[in-house]
Enzyme design. Structure first.
Site, PDB file in Angstrom:
ATOM      1  N   ASP A 143      43.913  37.687  33.955  1.00  0.00           N
ATOM      2  CA  ASP A 143      42.748  38.552  33.809  1.00  0.00           C
ATOM      3  C   ASP A 143      42.918  39.403  32.556  1.00  0.00           C
ATOM      4  O   ASP A 143      43.464  38.935  31.554  1.00  0.00           O
ATOM      5  CB  ASP A 143      42.599  39.411  35.073  1.00  0.00           C
ATOM      6  CG  ASP A 143      41.148  39.752  35.393  1.00  0.00           C
ATOM      7  OD1 ASP A 143      40.568  40.555  34.642  1.00  0.00           O
ATOM      8  OD2 ASP A 143      40.604  39.233  36.383  1.00  0.00           O
ATOM      9  N   HIS A 159      39.233  45.522  34.577  1.00  0.00           N
ATOM     10  CA  HIS A 159      38.903  44.445  35.514  1.00  0.00           C
ATOM     11  C   HIS A 159      40.144  43.885  36.200  1.00  0.00           C
ATOM     12  O   HIS A 159      40.171  43.707  37.420  1.00  0.00           O
ATOM     13  CB  HIS A 159      38.161  43.339  34.765  1.00  0.00           C
ATOM     14  CG  HIS A 159      37.559  42.288  35.628  1.00  0.00           C
ATOM     15  ND1 HIS A 159      38.245  41.161  36.019  1.00  0.00           N
ATOM     16  CD2 HIS A 159      36.319  42.179  36.174  1.00  0.00           C
ATOM     17  CE1 HIS A 159      37.459  40.392  36.752  1.00  0.00           C
ATOM     18  NE2 HIS A 159      36.285  40.989  36.867  1.00  0.00           N
ATOM     19  N   SER A 176      33.993  38.179  41.017  1.00  0.00           N
ATOM     20  CA  SER A 176      35.316  38.616  40.564  1.00  0.00           C
ATOM     21  C   SER A 176      35.991  39.493  41.603  1.00  0.00           C
ATOM     22  O   SER A 176      37.220  39.565  41.661  1.00  0.00           O
ATOM     23  CB  SER A 176      35.198  39.416  39.262  1.00  0.00           C
ATOM     24  OG  SER A 176      34.948  38.583  38.170  1.00  0.00           O
TER      25      SER A 176
END
Length: 419
Positions: free
Chosen positions: A128, A159, A355
């Site tokens: 990520d 994120h 996600s």
């Protein structure tokens, strides 16, 4: 138009060795392995105890012309040569005004709160935007970080930190955020920069490293960026739009083939180390709020061979429903709206997207790995995948949720060893 492009070369050392080994007498000293294979075999598992581990996949990168790339493909041990293409973060979506954002409701609906398992002894990889390793959610953990973007370790986007928190985060200020908070060892592959951009070269390299780290679960909330490649070819390399589209399609196709080849080589290692469960977000491109039929299929690499594609669920008055943005045809679904987890820089934040659903399933997979090790069936990726998919629940889903939207159903944590 530029003459040279960045290419990724996938090599299978075993392929060349097998050719050399043809006709050789098996050597008892090599445990029944052809002598040439045994001589080139990698280290033994378990600190020198157990079977020899054959050579894994090898990746090289180089700036090549198209002709040089074709020449490289003729080498005996080369499985694939592909032009690196952009990958992009599956960016979080805006939350509905009534979305829950004050508690980790997803922990409850996947039953992690009542599971006797914590993911202890399971190693996880998160590919990520990196991680805020100083966040209290990861206190006491062993985090092996590798940056592929050139920015250095850390998480300038947030994120990756959020996703990691959902998988294995410790409690923050008394609030539980992690599905598998018994995981103590993780590999963090930073394949997306602070803007959420990267390349397939970075992803392939991180997957290879994760395999070498002997992780049991890999979580990926990213996708191949086809529009980004077309834009790059037109604006940076002066390709006509039709040619740029054609080249991008070929790059998309060949990179998917490369991904499948790499996954196949990693799966071949499963006989020695149990293998790896790979979980990926299905994508956020659907727009059901505009029209119920405005549905986009699950993206790559989620739909690639060997991946578990994850769709996102949200809470509704009649039960869980598919999120408006969640791409269709996932393998399984999990909470993905108003998900509270670690925020880079400290504290907690609520985000929405497939996600956010993906790390719920990655955490549940870690729990199933621990359950498998205490059961009677082989503790390997196949067992974990099959049992996790088979145990997915339909109860709790609102009437009318289609199989094409939720896959096998809602991911569920194990409540007993696999029997």
């Amino acid at each position: 138009m530029g003459d040279h492009s960045r290419y990724v070369i996938l090599r299978d050392k075993n392929a060349a060795l097998r050719k050399r080994a043809t006709g050789e007498v098996l050597s008892e000293a090599a445990g029944g392995m052809p002598r040439v294979l045994a001589e080139a075999a990698g280290p033994q598992l378990g600190g020198g105890v157990g079977p020899l581990l054959p050579p894994g996949p090898e990746l090289d990168s180089a700036d090549l012309t198209a002709n040089e790339a074709k020449d490289a493909l003729r080498q005996n041990d080369v499985v694939g040569v592909v032009r690196a293409i952009p990958i992009a973060l599956i960016a979080p979506r805006d939350m509905p005004a009534d979305a829950a954002a004050t508690d980790t409701w997803g922990i409850k609906v996947v039953r992690a709160d009542v599971s006797p398992f914590t993911g202890a002894g399971v190693k996880v990889a998160v590919l990520d935007t990196g991680i805020d390793a100083s966040h209290p959610a990861f206190a006491g953990m062993t985090l092996t970080q590798q940056d592929y973007t050139g920015e250095g370790n850390g998480d300038g986007n947030g994120h990756g930190t959020h996703c990691a928190g959902t998988i294995f985060g410790r409690d923050v200020d008394g609030q539980r955020i992690g599905v598998a908070r018994g995981v103590t060892d993780a590999f963090i592959g930073k394949v997306l920069n602070s803007r959420g951009s990267g390349t397939s070269e970075m992803m392939f390299s991180a997957l290879k490293r994760a395999s070498e780290e002997r992780v049991q679960v890999i979580s990926m909330s990213l996708g191949f960026d086809f529009p980004g490649l077309v834009k790059y070819l037109v604006e940076q390399e002066d390709y006509p739009p039709d040619l740029a589209t054609s080249v991008a399609l070929e790059g998309f196709r060949t990179n998917l083939a490369m991904f499948n080849a790499l996954m196949n080589m990693i799966r071949q290692q499963a006989v020695f180390d149990g293998g790896t469960v790979i979980v990926a977000a299905s994508g956020n491109e659907s727009r059901r709020e505009i029209h119920p039929n405005y549905e986009v299929g699950a993206s790559v690499p989620a739909v690639a061979e060997g991946c578990i594609a994850v769709g996102a669920l949200q809470q509704g008055p009649a039960g869980l429903t598919i999120a408006d943005f969640s791409n269709t045809n996932p393998d399984i679904a999990a909470p993905g709206v108003g998900v509270l987890s670690a925020r880079a820089g400290g504290g907690l934040a609520a985000l929405s997207g497939t996600s956010m659903a993906c790390p719920h399933v990655a955490g549940v997979a870690a729990l199933w790995w621990e359950a498998a090790r205490g059961g009677v069936l082989p503790a390997n990726a196949s067992t974990v995948t099959l049992r996790m998919l088979a145990s997915a629940a339909l109860s709790g889903l609102a009437p009318g949720v289609q199989v094409a939207d939720r896959g096998q159903g809602l991911a569920q944590a194990p409540v007993a060893p696999i029997s």
